[in-house]
Design a protein around this motif. Sequence first.
Motif, PDB file in Angstrom:
ATOM      1  N   GLN A  54       0.846  -1.190   0.000  1.00  0.00           N
ATOM      2  CA  GLN A  54       0.000   0.000   0.000  1.00  0.00           C
ATOM      3  C   GLN A  54       0.882   1.241   0.000  1.00  0.00           C
ATOM      4  O   GLN A  54       1.900   1.300   0.686  1.00  0.00           O
ATOM      5  N   LEU A  55       0.477   2.245  -0.774  1.00  0.00           N
ATOM      6  CA  LEU A  55       1.139   3.542  -0.795  1.00  0.00           C
ATOM      7  C   LEU A  55       0.316   4.510   0.039  1.00  0.00           C
ATOM      8  O   LEU A  55      -0.914   4.535  -0.048  1.00  0.00           O
ATOM      9  N   ARG A  56       1.002   5.322   0.854  1.00  0.00           N
ATOM     10  CA  ARG A  56       0.316   6.368   1.591  1.00  0.00           C
ATOM     11  C   ARG A  56       0.916   7.713   1.201  1.00  0.00           C
ATOM     12  O   ARG A  56       2.140   7.870   1.148  1.00  0.00           O
ATOM     13  N   CYS A  57       0.040   8.660   0.921  1.00  0.00           N
ATOM     14  CA  CYS A  57       0.484   9.976   0.466  1.00  0.00           C
ATOM     15  C   CYS A  57      -0.595  10.994   0.802  1.00  0.00           C
ATOM     16  O   CYS A  57      -1.633  10.652   1.387  1.00  0.00           O
ATOM     17  N   HIS A  58      -0.372  12.252   0.444  1.00  0.00           N
ATOM     18  CA  HIS A  58      -1.379  13.280   0.694  1.00  0.00           C
ATOM     19  C   HIS A  58      -1.260  14.381  -0.339  1.00  0.00           C
ATOM     20  O   HIS A  58      -0.211  14.562  -0.972  1.00  0.00           O
ATOM     21  N   VAL A  59      -2.368  15.101  -0.500  1.00  0.00           N
ATOM     22  CA  VAL A  59      -2.404  16.257  -1.396  1.00  0.00           C
ATOM     23  C   VAL A  59      -2.903  17.460  -0.606  1.00  0.00           C
ATOM     24  O   VAL A  59      -3.492  17.321   0.471  1.00  0.00           O
ATOM     25  N   ALA A  60      -2.680  18.644  -1.152  1.00  0.00           N
ATOM     26  CA  ALA A  60      -3.245  19.847  -0.550  1.00  0.00           C
ATOM     27  C   ALA A  60      -4.775  19.795  -0.668  1.00  0.00           C
ATOM     28  O   ALA A  60      -5.313  19.321  -1.677  1.00  0.00           O
ATOM     29  N   ARG A  61      -5.454  20.270   0.343  1.00  0.00           N
ATOM     30  CA  ARG A  61      -6.917  20.279   0.290  1.00  0.00           C
ATOM     31  C   ARG A  61      -7.410  21.101  -0.902  1.00  0.00           C
ATOM     32  O   ARG A  61      -8.489  20.835  -1.452  1.00  0.00           O
ATOM     33  N   VAL A 161      -5.241  16.398   2.591  1.00  0.00           N
ATOM     34  CA  VAL A 161      -6.123  15.229   2.530  1.00  0.00           C
ATOM     35  C   VAL A 161      -5.251  14.029   2.183  1.00  0.00           C
ATOM     36  O   VAL A 161      -4.393  14.115   1.290  1.00  0.00           O
ATOM     37  N   GLY A 162      -5.428  12.933   2.895  1.00  0.00           N
ATOM     38  CA  GLY A 162      -4.595  11.757   2.677  1.00  0.00           C
ATOM     39  C   GLY A 162      -5.198  10.773   1.695  1.00  0.00           C
ATOM     40  O   GLY A 162      -6.416  10.742   1.472  1.00  0.00           O
ATOM     41  N   PHE A 163      -4.318   9.966   1.106  1.00  0.00           N
ATOM     42  CA  PHE A 163      -4.729   8.867   0.230  1.00  0.00           C
ATOM     43  C   PHE A 163      -4.113   7.567   0.741  1.00  0.00           C
ATOM     44  O   PHE A 163      -2.919   7.521   1.047  1.00  0.00           O
ATOM     45  N   ARG A 164      -4.934   6.518   0.824  1.00  0.00           N
ATOM     46  CA  ARG A 164      -4.441   5.149   0.964  1.00  0.00           C
ATOM     47  C   ARG A 164      -4.614   4.477  -0.380  1.00  0.00           C
ATOM     48  O   ARG A 164      -5.729   4.327  -0.873  1.00  0.00           O
ATOM     49  N   PHE A 165      -3.511   4.097  -1.001  1.00  0.00           N
ATOM     50  CA  PHE A 165      -3.504   3.522  -2.349  1.00  0.00           C
ATOM     51  C   PHE A 165      -3.078   2.058  -2.230  1.00  0.00           C
ATOM     52  O   PHE A 165      -1.904   1.749  -2.086  1.00  0.00           O
ATOM     53  N   THR A 166      -4.053   1.152  -2.253  1.00  0.00           N
ATOM     54  CA  THR A 166      -3.741  -0.276  -2.165  1.00  0.00           C
ATOM     55  C   THR A 166      -3.424  -0.798  -3.567  1.00  0.00           C
ATOM     56  O   THR A 166      -4.240  -0.689  -4.480  1.00  0.00           O
ATOM     57  N   ILE A 167      -2.223  -1.353  -3.717  1.00  0.00           N
ATOM     58  CA  ILE A 167      -1.743  -1.765  -5.042  1.00  0.00           C
ATOM     59  C   ILE A 167      -2.349  -3.117  -5.427  1.00  0.00           C
ATOM     60  O   ILE A 167      -2.208  -4.101  -4.702  1.00  0.00           O
TER      61      ILE A 167
END
Length: 215
Positions: A54-61, A161-167
């Motif tokens: 899984q990748l964890r990352c975030h973007v600006a709101r 805002v965060g993202f959980r990216f399950t590969i």
Amino acid sequence: MLYIPPHFREADKDRLHAEIARIGFATLTTVGPDGPLISHLPVVLDKTIGAFGQLRCHVARANRQWRDSDFSKAALAVFMGPDAYVSPSWYPSKKEHGKAVPTWNYVSICARGRIEVVQDRDELAAHVAELSNLHEAAFPEPWQINDAPPDYLERQLKGIVGFRFTIDALEGKMKLSQNRSEADRSGVAAGLSVSPDASAQAIAGMMTTANSSKT
């Protein structure tokens, strides 16, 4: 997903994970109402989740990718490793028959998966901490999340805002002149190794390691 001739395909999950962790920076593409939405993001790889991690990352709101993406559709994270121009003059075979043209050697990894949006304050704080700890580890006085004033930190957390990216699928392309003879590969590695460009030197090192494993 990715065009990969068989001799450039890298399917070893451990090696792909190692490259993702080393690169640590992805181009994230999702599908929006008007077409692709793209962000360039530092990521943390968690190898323990799912079949491929899984990748964890975030973007600006303020980044509309988190609002406008159709997360029912797969997202794509692309990791670009080192790359370098390859001159045909480095091929010993060029002197024999002249059948050589310029090309480019490079490393590219594509991860396809599903994204979950994260807005929980504590989870976002934990993500920022793990990302910072990962990249601050080499510094003599590593910055830690609690170094920031609490009110300032809270404003910063509200701005992301965060993202959980399950590969779900993982593909790697390592174009290191595997389609050339051993002599040509050695010639390219030697040519790249004297370049002042760090990326070219990195490709040379990868080629030398790959060549050594074949002998």
